[in-house]
Design an enzyme around this catalytic site. Structure first.
Site, PDB file in Angstrom:
ATOM      1  N   GLU A 199     127.149  70.385  21.656  1.00 27.70           N
ATOM      2  CA  GLU A 199     126.198  70.442  20.546  1.00 27.70           C
ATOM      3  C   GLU A 199     126.696  71.357  19.424  1.00 27.70           C
ATOM      4  O   GLU A 199     126.532  71.058  18.242  1.00 27.70           O
ATOM      5  CB  GLU A 199     124.822  70.898  21.034  1.00 27.70           C
ATOM      6  CG  GLU A 199     124.119  69.905  21.944  1.00 27.70           C
ATOM      7  CD  GLU A 199     123.867  68.556  21.272  1.00 27.70           C
ATOM      8  OE1 GLU A 199     123.848  68.485  20.036  1.00 27.70           O
ATOM      9  OE2 GLU A 199     123.689  67.567  22.000  1.00 27.70           O
TER      10      GLU A 199
ATOM     11  N   TYR B 236     117.624  74.173  16.900  1.00 24.88           N
ATOM     12  CA  TYR B 236     118.099  72.854  17.329  1.00 24.88           C
ATOM     13  C   TYR B 236     118.887  72.938  18.638  1.00 24.88           C
ATOM     14  O   TYR B 236     118.621  72.189  19.588  1.00 24.88           O
ATOM     15  CB  TYR B 236     118.978  72.215  16.247  1.00 24.88           C
ATOM     16  CG  TYR B 236     119.830  71.106  16.805  1.00 24.88           C
ATOM     17  CD1 TYR B 236     119.265  69.868  17.116  1.00 24.88           C
ATOM     18  CD2 TYR B 236     121.171  71.308  17.104  1.00 24.88           C
ATOM     19  CE1 TYR B 236     120.022  68.858  17.670  1.00 24.88           C
ATOM     20  CE2 TYR B 236     121.938  70.303  17.663  1.00 24.88           C
ATOM     21  CZ  TYR B 236     121.364  69.087  17.945  1.00 24.88           C
ATOM     22  OH  TYR B 236     122.113  68.090  18.520  1.00 24.88           O
TER      23      TYR B 236
ATOM     24  N   ASP C   7     117.974  67.327  14.323  1.00 27.01           N
ATOM     25  CA  ASP C   7     119.271  67.451  13.650  1.00 27.01           C
ATOM     26  C   ASP C   7     119.236  66.526  12.439  1.00 27.01           C
ATOM     27  O   ASP C   7     118.202  65.951  12.091  1.00 27.01           O
ATOM     28  CB  ASP C   7     120.421  67.136  14.604  1.00 27.01           C
ATOM     29  CG  ASP C   7     120.518  65.657  14.964  1.00 27.01           C
ATOM     30  OD1 ASP C   7     119.564  64.893  14.686  1.00 27.01           O
ATOM     31  OD2 ASP C   7     121.555  65.257  15.529  1.00 27.01           O
TER      32      ASP C   7
END
Length: 328
Positions: free
Chosen positions: A9, A92, A110
């Site tokens: 991520e 996030y 996102d």
């Protein structure tokens, strides 16, 4: 695996999946666990990140690994609240790790998700404004199910990445078509509301003069201080003028020509970078200027340079080294 989710991520922020895959695979080979990452030198970590940009992310990953190793025995905490207290993990990333790895009831937003919800729910605020971001999170927190929240979050991201694209959305294939206000109101090209991007020519220019200084089969590289642009990376010593390179390095330099032998130009996220490279004959000993942006200078063999964290600009320049040698 929470560790794998976390690394992927962070790497995927503002970077294409295809570009990330080889970096991700190499990273996990070298640092298969948080313990291995925490025990690595920052220079080694940065060398594995070199080319991905946004180098503060790599420094934060390293700091985070050390903290997780010390506080949690090398296992990332499960809740978004605990995750957000760690270096470099924002709202996030915390939502992604906790929902995907630990199946916690957490939302995430996102760029892809923001585009989907802005179209489906006709969010009129700018996608990057405070009001727009607040509304996107409100919607996603209301939608995320308690059952399989990670699958749901990944599904939204995939719809954004594969179907609900910025300029050419594939609405025919989209499973959300009948619910999408932008589609049903004929406003796909109007949503989401975005600010006009600056053209590359409108970005401020950072112009540097770099010294290509070789002696005894070694090249002089400078190690930037941790903070600021290219923090913690190695690069060719650079200054605002060719003449300032001597003061910067403490060396006596005799430049090999009246023109730079190589020009490197690069567009970064917020600025343009232009580096002119000057080969020079070298004498004397290095002595770093007290007001230098660097923390040290080192003479390094070319074979060793790929194993340290160097800036993308320096990597590109060294790949064109034959052009510099030709001028010499």
């Amino acid at each position: 695996d929470a560790y794998g989710v976390w690394i992927s991520e962070i790497m995927l922020q503002q970077t294409r999946v295809a570009a990330v895959i080889p970096y991700y695979e190499r990273w996990l080979r070298s640092f298969p666990t948080i313990e291995a990452l925490a025990g690595a030198e920052l220079d080694e970590v940065l060398s594995h990140w070199s080319g991905l940009g946004y180098y503060s992310r790599a420094r934060n990953i390293h700091s985070c690994a050390k903290e997780v190793q010390a506080r949690y025995g090398g296992e990332l905490p499960r809740t978004a609240k605990e995750l957000r207290a760690l270096p470099g993990i924002g709202r996030y990333t915390a939502g992604a790790v906790s929902s995907i790895a630990y199946k916690q009831h957490e939302a995430l937003v996102d760029g892809n998700v923001a585009r989907v919800v802005s179209r489906v729910f006709a969010v009129e605020d700018n996608i990057k404004s405070t009001a727009g971001i607040r509304e996107q999170w409100r919607i996603c927190e209301a939608l995320v199910p308690k059952n399989a929240p990670g699958d749901f979050n990944q599904g939204l991201m995939e719809i954004g990445a594969m179907l609900c694209k910025p300029k050419t959305p594939d609405c025919v294939k989209c499973p959300l078509q009948e619910h999408c206000r932008a589609f049903n109101e004929g406003r796909i090209d109007q949503l989401p509301v975005v600010s006009k991007r600056k053209a590359a020519s409108e970005k401020p220019l950072l112009a540097l003069e770099a010294g290509y200084l070789e002696r005894g089969g070694k090249l002089l590289l400078a190690h930037r201080k941790a903070e600021g642009l290219f923090g913690g990376l190695w690069e060719l010593p650079s200054a605002n003028s060719r003449e300032a390179l001597a003061d910067l390095t403490g060396l006596k330099l005799s430049f090999l020509g009246k023109q730079a032998s190589l020009l490197h130009e690069q567009v970064l996220s917020h600025r343009r970078l232009r580096i002119r490279v000057w080969p020079a004959q070298v004498s004397g000993r290095t002595k770093l200027a007290h007001d230098s942006p660097y923390q040290r200078l080192s003479w390094l063999r070319l074979a060793k340079i790929p194993s340290i964290g160097i800036s993308t600009a320096t990597r590109s320049i060294l790949e064109r080294r034959s052009e510099i040698q030709h001028e010499r």
